[in-house]
Design an enzyme around this catalytic site. Structure first.
Site: not given
Ligand code: GLN
Length: 493
Positions: A82, A157, A181
């Site tokens: 990532k 994400s 995410s």
């Molecule tokens: N969807 C969640 C957010 O937008 C989690 C994102 C994540 O786990 N990095 O914060």
């Protein structure tokens, strides 16, 4: 098996081929880049490729195999990293314009461990900007498409990490999970992933989003790959003051244990209302599978789950507003052209460098932390967070594992939620509680819906019980026999 087929298999088969000298690690890595040439334009999984680095690692692996040296289990297995994890000498952008030209001057601890395990990094995987999002549509550079259906989101994400594996552009991947995410993209792309216990994997070198929630987590085509990659990356690190000094077990050794005597609780609040009917059916089917494997099934109520989205979006945005203060155009990253003075430079740099979702979160978080509102929002959210954790503590006195869907729905159409942040935030209802409580959680594929999109089941365990979690996941995988390779066949001409 030809090499283009081999790259679509889990790591165990690739390792076997490497050790038998059926293929070399360099050939394996090159085959992945051939695949990338073929499909990446449709998918958008990578922000940048790191071919020199990957080939160099592969050459070392080949050398060691030639000399008959022992190799760690994932040596030579192609990985997508990532793009919010620092890896020395590579662009590390967090999919943000503000870091577009930033080259890592050092390795994250997780990256250092990838090197120690001779795992070739194929490229830096696309993600939502600063890991904020559930669909990967917040990347400043390009969206990622779901390999199962190119009109659907891959989840976010860590969407690029998941899509890379699902499209055959990597075998394993690392993502980060602040509120789901790694689990949401695994669920949308038919893969396995794990968010470790807070403190299990070092956060040193992970670009911070919300420091009390962030964890780096592995993705794979099966539970074994996830167990191996967790083992490779976990452990105490003096560079991360929240890393815990707990021995790292051999996770893969207990995968095959039987489930007699294991107690599994399904979370009432997440398994009843508001689910896509096929997701609900998949949960029921999973419960029946576990019953037939000898586990005892009970219902568990976690009444405070209804507050968790509110708590999460206060805590996460508050921490993000503080963490992202460092991007000011002075030390690194993007700087506006021709500012009038220093203040103007700060303002324009941040206005031009950050995308809409990041700005929304900085504003929300700054508001929640400002004097006068701190007690009403941030402090209150932290207090409710403690109560959410108490609910889990009580639940784990009664059961070993909790179960829920990973997401109430399967992957949705690109563009269908991006104008409505609130409906996007609601996608996280099942995943964010694990981050609030610091406990480990996985997503495991459980089948397909009527549109052929994967459904993910979430399993949760008490802190540092990853071994048990992986064992329970493995047993489900054995029965479900999920066909992760459908898009791999679909995508090739
Ligand atoms: N969807 C969640 C957010 O937008 C989690 C994102 C994540 O786990 N990095 O914060």
């Amino acid at each position: 098996m030809d090499i283009q087929e081999l790259i679509t298999k889990p790591s165990s088969q690739q390792r076997k081929a490497l050790l038998n000298k059926d293929v070399s690690a360099v050939e394996l890595v090159n085959a992945v880049y051939d695949r990338i040439d073929e499909v990446e334009e449709k998918i958008g999984a990578y922000n940048s490729l790191t071919k020199d680095i990957a080939l160099q690692t592969a050459e070392t692996v080949d050398e060691k195999i030639k000399n008959g040296e022992d190799l760690p289990p994932l040596a030579g297995i192609p990985l997508a990293l990532k793009d919010n994890i620092n890896y020395k000498g590579t662009y590390t952008t967090a999919s943000s314009k503000i870091l577009e030209n930033f080259v890592s001057p050092y390795d994250a601890t997780a990256s250092k461990k990838l090197k120690e395990n001779f795992i070739p990094v194929i490229g830096k995987a696309n993600c939502d900007e600063f890991a904020m999002g559930s669909s990967n549509e917040n990347s400043a550079f390009k969206i990622v498409r779901n390999p199962w259906n190119l009109n659907k989101v891959p989840g976010g994400s860590s969407g690029g990490s998941a899509a890379a594996i699902a499209a055959g552009e990597a075998t394993i991947a690392l993502g980060s999970d602040t509120g789901g995410s790694v689990r949401l993209p695994a669920s949308f792309c038919g893969l396995v992933s794990l968010k470790p216990t807070y403190g299990r994997v070092s956060r040193y070198g992970l670009i911070a989003f919300a420091s009390s929630l962030d964890q780096i987590g592995p993705f794979g085509r099966n539970v074994e790959d996830v167990a191996l990659l967790l083992k490779a990356t976990a452990g105490y690190d003096s560079h991360d003051s929240t890393s815990l000094n707990v021995p790292v077990p051999d996770y893969e050794k207990s995968l095959r244990n039987d489930l007699k005597g294991i107690k599994i609780g399904y979370i009432k609040e997440l398994c009843s209302e508001g689910l896509q009917s096929e997701v609900s059916e998949a949960v029921q089917k999973t419960i029946e599978i576990y019953r037939s494997l000898g586990a005892e099934i009970v219902e568990i109520s976690l009444p405070l789950i209804k507050y968790s989205i509110g708590v999460y979006y206060i805590v996460a945005t508050a921490e993000a507003s503080s963490n992202l203060a460092r991007f000011d155009g002075v030390k690194y990253g993007y700087r506006t052209k021709n500012p009038e003075n220093l203040y103007d430079m700060y303002v324009k740099t941040r206005a031009e460098g950050f995308g809409d979702e990041v700005k929304r979160r900085i504003m929300l978080g700054t508001y929640a932390l400002s004097s006068g509102y701190y007690d009403a929002y941030y402090k209150k959210a932290q207090q409710v967070r403690r109560l959410v954790k108490n609910d889990f503590d009580n639940a784990f006195k009664k059961v070993d594992i909790l179960i829920s869907p990973t997401c109430p729905y399967t992957a949705f159409d690109i563009g269908s939620k991006i104008e409505d942040p609130l409906s996007m935030y609601l996608m996280d209802i099942a995943t964010i509680t694990a981050n609030l409580a610091g406990i480990p959680a996985m997503s495991v594929p459980a089948g397909l819906d009527s549109n052929g999109m994967p459904i993910g089941i979430q399993l949760l365990a008490n802190s540092f019980e990853e071994t048990k979690l992986l064992n329970v996941a493995f047993k489900l995988e054995e029965v479900v026999q999920f066909k992760y390779d459908i898009p791999l066949k679909m995508l090739v001409k």
